[in-house]
Design a protein around this motif. Sequence first.
Motif, PDB file in Angstrom:
ATOM      1  N   ARG A  75      -9.875   7.891  -2.316  1.00 14.15           N
ATOM      2  CA  ARG A  75      -9.252   6.888  -1.336  1.00 14.15           C
ATOM      3  C   ARG A  75      -9.989   6.311  -0.532  1.00 14.15           C
ATOM      4  NH1 ARG A  75      -3.011   6.078  -0.014  1.00 14.15           N
ATOM      5  NH2 ARG A  75      -3.194   4.470   1.632  1.00 14.15           N
ATOM      6  N   SER A 115      -7.155  -3.584   0.035  1.00 14.42           N
ATOM      7  CA  SER A 115      -5.882  -4.473   0.108  1.00 14.42           C
ATOM      8  C   SER A 115      -6.005  -5.825  -0.026  1.00 14.42           C
ATOM      9  CB  SER A 115      -5.276  -3.995   1.713  1.00 14.42           C
ATOM     10  OG  SER A 115      -4.193  -4.819   1.762  1.00 14.42           O
ATOM     11  N   GLU A 141      -2.219  -2.600  -2.325  1.00 14.13           N
ATOM     12  CA  GLU A 141      -3.188  -1.765  -1.723  1.00 14.13           C
ATOM     13  C   GLU A 141      -3.667  -0.902  -3.282  1.00 14.13           C
ATOM     14  OE1 GLU A 141      -1.667  -0.709   2.444  1.00 14.13           O
ATOM     15  OE2 GLU A 141      -1.205   0.756   0.916  1.00 14.13           O
ATOM     16  N   THR A 151      -4.324   3.922  -8.232  1.00 15.58           N
ATOM     17  CA  THR A 151      -2.988   3.632  -7.786  1.00 15.58           C
ATOM     18  C   THR A 151      -3.072   2.317  -7.302  1.00 15.58           C
ATOM     19  OG1 THR A 151      -2.557   6.022  -7.299  1.00 15.58           O
ATOM     20  CG2 THR A 151      -1.335   4.596  -5.987  1.00 15.58           C
ATOM     21  N   HIS A 152      -1.934   1.574  -7.797  1.00 12.15           N
ATOM     22  CA  HIS A 152      -1.706   0.317  -7.084  1.00 12.15           C
ATOM     23  C   HIS A 152      -0.424   0.122  -6.369  1.00 12.15           C
ATOM     24  CE1 HIS A 152      -4.495  -0.726  -9.977  1.00 12.15           C
ATOM     25  NE2 HIS A 152      -5.136  -1.696  -9.168  1.00 12.15           N
ATOM     26  N   HIS A 153      -0.504   0.203  -4.903  1.00 10.79           N
ATOM     27  CA  HIS A 153       0.754   0.361  -3.969  1.00 10.79           C
ATOM     28  C   HIS A 153       1.297  -1.077  -3.596  1.00 10.79           C
ATOM     29  CE1 HIS A 153       3.939   2.155  -1.523  1.00 10.79           C
ATOM     30  NE2 HIS A 153       3.266   1.213  -0.568  1.00 10.79           N
ATOM     31  N   THR A 176       3.154  -2.980  -1.230  1.00  8.74           N
ATOM     32  CA  THR A 176       3.836  -2.728   0.217  1.00  8.74           C
ATOM     33  C   THR A 176       5.057  -3.031   0.251  1.00  8.74           C
ATOM     34  OG1 THR A 176       2.351  -4.174   1.056  1.00  8.74           O
ATOM     35  CG2 THR A 176       1.382  -2.076   0.996  1.00  8.74           C
ATOM     36  N   GLU A 180       6.865   0.187  -3.823  1.00 13.43           N
ATOM     37  CA  GLU A 180       6.559   1.045  -5.217  1.00 13.43           C
ATOM     38  C   GLU A 180       5.050   1.251  -5.388  1.00 13.43           C
ATOM     39  OE1 GLU A 180       8.596  -1.726  -7.895  1.00 13.43           O
ATOM     40  OE2 GLU A 180      10.456  -1.433  -7.087  1.00 13.43           O
ATOM     41  N   SER A 181       4.769   1.975  -6.487  1.00 16.28           N
ATOM     42  CA  SER A 181       3.354   2.295  -6.540  1.00 16.28           C
ATOM     43  C   SER A 181       3.267   2.503  -8.119  1.00 16.28           C
ATOM     44  CB  SER A 181       2.772   3.471  -6.240  1.00 16.28           C
ATOM     45  OG  SER A 181       2.697   3.443  -4.731  1.00 16.28           O
ATOM     46  N   THR A 216       0.393   3.784 -11.377  1.00 15.99           N
ATOM     47  CA  THR A 216      -0.638   4.517 -11.294  1.00 15.99           C
ATOM     48  C   THR A 216      -1.019   4.658 -12.888  1.00 15.99           C
ATOM     49  OG1 THR A 216       0.656   6.570 -12.110  1.00 15.99           O
ATOM     50  CG2 THR A 216       0.097   6.280  -9.857  1.00 15.99           C
TER      51      THR A 216
END
Length: 193
Positions: free
Chosen positions: A98, A104, A114, A132-134, A136, A140-141, A143
Amino acid sequence: MADRGLEVVGVDPAGASLAVARGKPGAERVRWIHGTAESLPVLSVELAVMTANVAQVFLTDEDFVSTLRAIRRALAPHGLLVFEVRDPSRRAWLGWNREETFSSTSIDGVGDVEAWCDLLDVQGELVSFRWTHHFTGRGESATSDSTLRFRSRESVAACVGAAGFALQKVRGAPDRPGREMVFIVSAGTGRVP
């Protein structure tokens, strides 16, 4: 290439990737095929390219050689295949965390997204990781887990030969010096002029 008047065929097993590609300027000049190299029709192309380290997604020699053979069938007698793989001696996966991969981005209609990569496992030449795509704004995320094979130069060359290609040259990637090996192989048995 299509803008220069060359006939271009693009093949990808990911429908979503093809949808993005079809939305790009000039995409109407490309023949898009949803499938794998085995899905290619009879062609006689001068050049085939596997981009984005796709040669590393084939985890077994059998799958890699099978794909290479399918590409060879699509080439003209002395056509070329060019592809790149990450140099395993550089151990790129050590930076798949990470801290080193976080980004971002603000996307219209979506909000801030993110993204980062996490290394999951290393077993010999096989390296597993998760992107991982979050989102914001939604909290929700999503993967995506993947495994790549980091073959040595000799291992790649052996697969190339088993598929009936003649190795012409291995060079570095000019935009990633020392990090990748670019293989140039020909469908014919002689050296390409």
